[in-house]
Design an enzyme around this catalytic site. Structure first.
Site, PDB file in Angstrom:
ATOM      1  N   TYR A 153      -0.226  -2.385 -12.066  1.00  0.00           N
ATOM      2  CA  TYR A 153      -1.680  -2.398 -12.298  1.00  0.00           C
ATOM      3  C   TYR A 153      -2.075  -1.879 -13.676  1.00  0.00           C
ATOM      4  O   TYR A 153      -3.171  -1.346 -13.838  1.00  0.00           O
ATOM      5  CB  TYR A 153      -2.418  -1.627 -11.181  1.00  0.00           C
ATOM      6  CG  TYR A 153      -2.042  -2.124  -9.805  1.00  0.00           C
ATOM      7  CD1 TYR A 153      -2.543  -3.337  -9.340  1.00  0.00           C
ATOM      8  CD2 TYR A 153      -1.168  -1.420  -9.006  1.00  0.00           C
ATOM      9  CE1 TYR A 153      -2.180  -3.822  -8.099  1.00  0.00           C
ATOM     10  CE2 TYR A 153      -0.789  -1.904  -7.754  1.00  0.00           C
ATOM     11  CZ  TYR A 153      -1.307  -3.105  -7.307  1.00  0.00           C
ATOM     12  OH  TYR A 153      -0.931  -3.584  -6.078  1.00  0.00           O
ATOM     13  N   GLY A 204       4.001  -3.466  -3.557  1.00  0.00           N
ATOM     14  CA  GLY A 204       3.898  -3.846  -4.967  1.00  0.00           C
ATOM     15  C   GLY A 204       4.240  -2.644  -5.818  1.00  0.00           C
ATOM     16  O   GLY A 204       5.343  -2.512  -6.367  1.00  0.00           O
ATOM     17  N   ARG A 205       3.303  -1.730  -5.859  1.00  0.00           N
ATOM     18  CA  ARG A 205       3.431  -0.519  -6.663  1.00  0.00           C
ATOM     19  C   ARG A 205       4.706   0.278  -6.324  1.00  0.00           C
ATOM     20  O   ARG A 205       5.369   0.806  -7.218  1.00  0.00           O
ATOM     21  CB  ARG A 205       2.210   0.342  -6.371  1.00  0.00           C
ATOM     22  CG  ARG A 205       2.064   1.584  -7.152  1.00  0.00           C
ATOM     23  CD  ARG A 205       0.952   2.425  -6.558  1.00  0.00           C
ATOM     24  NE  ARG A 205      -0.206   1.650  -6.156  1.00  0.00           N
ATOM     25  CZ  ARG A 205      -1.331   1.536  -6.853  1.00  0.00           C
ATOM     26  NH1 ARG A 205      -1.467   2.176  -7.987  1.00  0.00           N
ATOM     27  NH2 ARG A 205      -2.343   0.824  -6.406  1.00  0.00           N
ATOM     28  N   GLY A 228       0.783  -1.240   0.000  1.00  0.00           N
ATOM     29  CA  GLY A 228       0.000   0.000   0.000  1.00  0.00           C
ATOM     30  C   GLY A 228       0.807   1.278   0.000  1.00  0.00           C
ATOM     31  O   GLY A 228       0.217   2.358  -0.060  1.00  0.00           O
ATOM     32  N   GLU A 284       4.915  -6.202   1.926  1.00  0.00           N
ATOM     33  CA  GLU A 284       4.538  -6.620   0.569  1.00  0.00           C
ATOM     34  C   GLU A 284       4.316  -5.439  -0.354  1.00  0.00           C
ATOM     35  O   GLU A 284       3.252  -5.316  -0.965  1.00  0.00           O
ATOM     36  CB  GLU A 284       3.227  -7.413   0.625  1.00  0.00           C
ATOM     37  CG  GLU A 284       3.274  -8.632   1.481  1.00  0.00           C
ATOM     38  CD  GLU A 284       1.919  -9.311   1.585  1.00  0.00           C
ATOM     39  OE1 GLU A 284       0.884  -8.678   1.323  1.00  0.00           O
ATOM     40  OE2 GLU A 284       1.903 -10.489   1.933  1.00  0.00           O
ATOM     41  N   TYR A 309     -10.669   3.514 -11.231  1.00  0.00           N
ATOM     42  CA  TYR A 309     -10.494   4.185  -9.939  1.00  0.00           C
ATOM     43  C   TYR A 309     -10.440   5.705 -10.052  1.00  0.00           C
ATOM     44  O   TYR A 309     -10.092   6.375  -9.073  1.00  0.00           O
ATOM     45  CB  TYR A 309      -9.164   3.808  -9.273  1.00  0.00           C
ATOM     46  CG  TYR A 309      -8.702   2.388  -9.297  1.00  0.00           C
ATOM     47  CD1 TYR A 309      -9.460   1.359  -8.743  1.00  0.00           C
ATOM     48  CD2 TYR A 309      -7.449   2.071  -9.812  1.00  0.00           C
ATOM     49  CE1 TYR A 309      -8.973   0.061  -8.717  1.00  0.00           C
ATOM     50  CE2 TYR A 309      -6.962   0.773  -9.784  1.00  0.00           C
ATOM     51  CZ  TYR A 309      -7.729  -0.226  -9.241  1.00  0.00           C
ATOM     52  OH  TYR A 309      -7.244  -1.504  -9.206  1.00  0.00           O
ATOM     53  N   CYS A 339     -14.299   1.581 -27.215  1.00  0.00           N
ATOM     54  CA  CYS A 339     -15.672   1.992 -27.453  1.00  0.00           C
ATOM     55  C   CYS A 339     -16.421   2.294 -26.153  1.00  0.00           C
ATOM     56  O   CYS A 339     -17.429   1.661 -25.832  1.00  0.00           O
ATOM     57  CB  CYS A 339     -16.372   0.880 -28.240  1.00  0.00           C
ATOM     58  SG  CYS A 339     -17.916   1.435 -28.933  1.00  0.00           S
ATOM     59  N   GLU A 340     -15.875   3.230 -25.391  1.00  0.00           N
ATOM     60  CA  GLU A 340     -16.494   3.673 -24.132  1.00  0.00           C
ATOM     61  C   GLU A 340     -16.188   5.152 -23.983  1.00  0.00           C
ATOM     62  O   GLU A 340     -15.019   5.553 -24.113  1.00  0.00           O
ATOM     63  CB  GLU A 340     -15.840   2.968 -22.918  1.00  0.00           C
ATOM     64  CG  GLU A 340     -15.950   1.475 -22.888  1.00  0.00           C
ATOM     65  CD  GLU A 340     -17.327   0.965 -22.529  1.00  0.00           C
ATOM     66  OE1 GLU A 340     -18.124   1.750 -21.987  1.00  0.00           O
ATOM     67  OE2 GLU A 340     -17.599  -0.206 -22.821  1.00  0.00           O
TER      68      GLU A 340
HETATM   69  C1  PLP Z   1      -2.420  -8.827  -0.135  1.00  0.00           C
HETATM   70  C2  PLP Z   1      -1.746  -7.759  -0.891  1.00  0.00           C
HETATM   71  N1  PLP Z   1      -0.499  -7.398  -0.534  1.00  0.00           N
HETATM   72  C3  PLP Z   1       0.157  -6.417  -1.194  1.00  0.00           C
HETATM   73  C4  PLP Z   1      -0.423  -5.763  -2.263  1.00  0.00           C
HETATM   74  C5  PLP Z   1       0.361  -4.676  -2.955  1.00  0.00           C
HETATM   75  O1  PLP Z   1      -0.243  -3.455  -2.844  1.00  0.00           O
HETATM   76  P1  PLP Z   1       0.476  -2.126  -3.368  1.00  0.00           P
HETATM   77  O2  PLP Z   1       0.833  -2.349  -4.790  1.00  0.00           O
HETATM   78  O3  PLP Z   1      -0.533  -1.065  -3.183  1.00  0.00           O
HETATM   79  O4  PLP Z   1       1.703  -1.956  -2.516  1.00  0.00           O
HETATM   80  C6  PLP Z   1      -1.706  -6.105  -2.687  1.00  0.00           C
HETATM   81  C7  PLP Z   1      -2.359  -5.415  -3.800  1.00  0.00           C
HETATM   82  O5  PLP Z   1      -3.479  -5.563  -4.161  1.00  0.00           O
HETATM   83  C8  PLP Z   1      -2.388  -7.129  -1.970  1.00  0.00           C
HETATM   84  O6  PLP Z   1      -3.627  -7.499  -2.326  1.00  0.00           O
END
Ligand code: PLP
Length: 346
Positions: A304, A206-207, A162, A204, A248, A275-276
Site C-alpha cells: 500500500y 496481501g500485506r 487482513g 488472500e 489512515y 504541498c500539504e
Molecule cells: C478483497 C481483498 N482481499 C484481500 C485484500 C488484502 O488485504 P490485506 O493486505 O490487509 O491482507 C484486500 C485489500 O484491500 C482486498 O480488498
C-alpha cells in the site's frame, strides 16, 4: 481489482486460473478482459454485476466460475477506511438486507455461471481472530441455508485477507498460525454443526506477505526547529510515495540508516516535501541527531505504498532496488520528467 492488475499479471504469465478478480464496480471491458484471459474466479460484488458476467460469459460461450462477496455485518475494529465487512460499506452483498440470498438464487439459475463459493473480506490490519470466527459462522450458516433452499454446493470459501503486520514496536502482531488455526477450526466446527461438507479454504493475505519486504529510504533535507514546539526534518519523498499516514493516520518506526548504531538523541517529526501540511510521514519519533544528507529508513513499506503512489506536485515515483544475497539490482527505474509529460498532447 482492475483491468490494470489483470494486465500486469498477464504480462508475467501469472496463471489465469489462479486469479480471483475483485472489485465493487468492475467495468464491462474489465469483465470481458477477465473472461477472455480465462481468470479462475470472478468474485461478484453486486447483483448488476452478476447479470453482466453471465451475459459476457454467454457471448463468449463459456461457463464462468464465480464466488459471491458477502458483507456479514461485522466490524473488524480497524480504521474506518479499511473496514469492509460492515453493512454500511460500498463492498459486497449484505446478508441481512436479503441481497446476498437474491444474488445466490440468481447465480444458481443463471445459464453461464457456476457459483462455487462465498467470499468475505473484513478489512485490513485485523489484530484479533474474533472477527474472522464470527464471519465464518455467519457465512457458513448462510451457505447451509442457500444449500437447503436452492441446492447450493458450497465448494470454496475465502475469508479474504487482513492479517496484521507489525509497523511499530508497540503493536506486536499475532503469528499467522494464530489466524490460520482459528479460521480452520471455526470452519470445521460450523460445518460439523450444520452437517455440511467442508469447503476448500482460500485466503488472500496481501500485506502479511509483502509488507515487510520493502524498506523506504529517504534523504533528510531541510530541518526546522521550533523551540518548545516541534522539530521537523523534511525528506525527499512523502505522501506521494506513501499516503498511508495521511489517509489512515498510519504509524511507522523510523531509523537513521547511516547512524543506526548511534544513541537516540532527540525527538523529531519526519515530514514529506509535498504541498500539504498533512504530509507527515512519522510524527514524534526518537532518533539520533540528524543532519541534512542523512538517510532515513522506514521499514514495512512493501504494501500500500507504491501501488497508492501518485505524481502529486509533479513529483517522480521512486526507483525500487531488490537486495538479495548481498546483491542489489534496480527492478523498477525512477521516473523521469519526460514520463510526466508522456500522456499529454501539446
Ligand atoms: C478483497 C481483498 N482481499 C484481500 C485484500 C488484502 O488485504 P490485506 O493486505 O490487509 O491482507 C484486500 C485489500 O484491500 C482486498 O480488498
Amino acid at each position: 481489482m482492475s483491468g490494470g492488475e489483470l494486465a500486469i499479471a498477464r504480462s508475467v504469465d501469472f496463471p489465469a486460473e489462479k486469479v480471483y478478480f475483485h472489485g465493487n464496480n468492475k467495468l464491462r471491458e474489465e469483465i470481458e478482459l477477465a473472461l477472455s484471459w480465462g481468470v479462475g474466479r470472478i468474485v461478484v460484488d453486486n447483483i448488476e454485476e452478476l447479470s453482466q458476467v453471465n451475459e459476457v460469459a454467454r457471448e463468449a460461450g463459456i461457463t464462468q466460475r464465480i464466488m459471491l462477496r458477502l458483507t456479514p455485518g461485522i466490524d473488524a475494529h480497524t480504521h474506518q477506511h479499511i473496514t469492509t465487512g460492515v453493512i454500511d460499506s460500498k463492498f459486497g452483498l449484505s446478508i441481512v438486507t436479503g441481497h446476498a440470498e437474491e444474488a445466490a438464487a440468481k447465480a444458481l439459475s443463471a445459464s453461464n455461471l457456476d457459483l462455487i463459493g462465498l467470499h468475505v473480506h473484513l478489512g485490513s490490519l485485523i489484530f484479533s481472530v474474533e472477527p474472522y470466527q464470527q464471519a465464518v459462522k455467519i457465512i457458513i450458516q448462510f451457505a447451509a441455508q442457500i444449500g437447503d433452499r436452492y441446492g447450493f454446493d458450497f465448494r470454496e470459501f475465502s475469508p479474504g485477507g487482513g492479517f496484521a503486520v507489525t509497523y511499530t514496536r508497540d503493536t506486536p502482531t499475532p503469528d499467522v498460525t494464530y489466524y490460520a488455526s482459528a479460521i480452520a477450526d471455526s470452519i470445521q466446527s460450523s460445518c460439523r454443526q450444520l452437517g455440511i461438507q467442508q469447503p476448500r479454504l482460500v485466503v488472500e493475505p496481501g500485506r502479511a506477505i509483502v509488507g515487510r519486504a520493502a524498506i523506504a529510504i529517504y534523504r533528510a533535507g531541510a530541518i526546522k526547529d521550533i523551540p518548545g514546539v516541534r522539530k521537523y526534518v523534511s525528506v525527499d519523498g512523502g505522501m506521494a510515495d506513501n499516503i498511508r499516514p495521511a489517509l489512515y493516520g498510519s504509524r511507522y518506526e523510523a531509523l537513521v540508516a547511516n547512524r543506526v548504531r548511534e544513541a537516540v538523541a532527540e525527538q523529531v517529526t519526519i515530514a514529506g516535501k509535498f504541498c500539504e501540511s498533512g504530509d507527515i510521514l512519522v510524527k514524534d519519533v526518537q532518533l539520533p541527531n540528524i543532519a541534512a544528507g542523512d538517510l532515513i529508513a522506514l521499514p514495512v513499506c512493501g504494501a500500500y505504498c507504491l501501488p497508492l503512489a501518485s505524481n502529486y506536485n509533479a513529483s517522480l515515483r521512486p526507483a525500487v532496488v531488490l537486495v538479495n544475497d548481498g546483491k542489489a539490482r534496480v527492478i523498477r527505474r525512477r521516473e523521469s520528467y519526460d514520463d510526466l509529460m508522456h500522456c499529454d498532447f501539446v
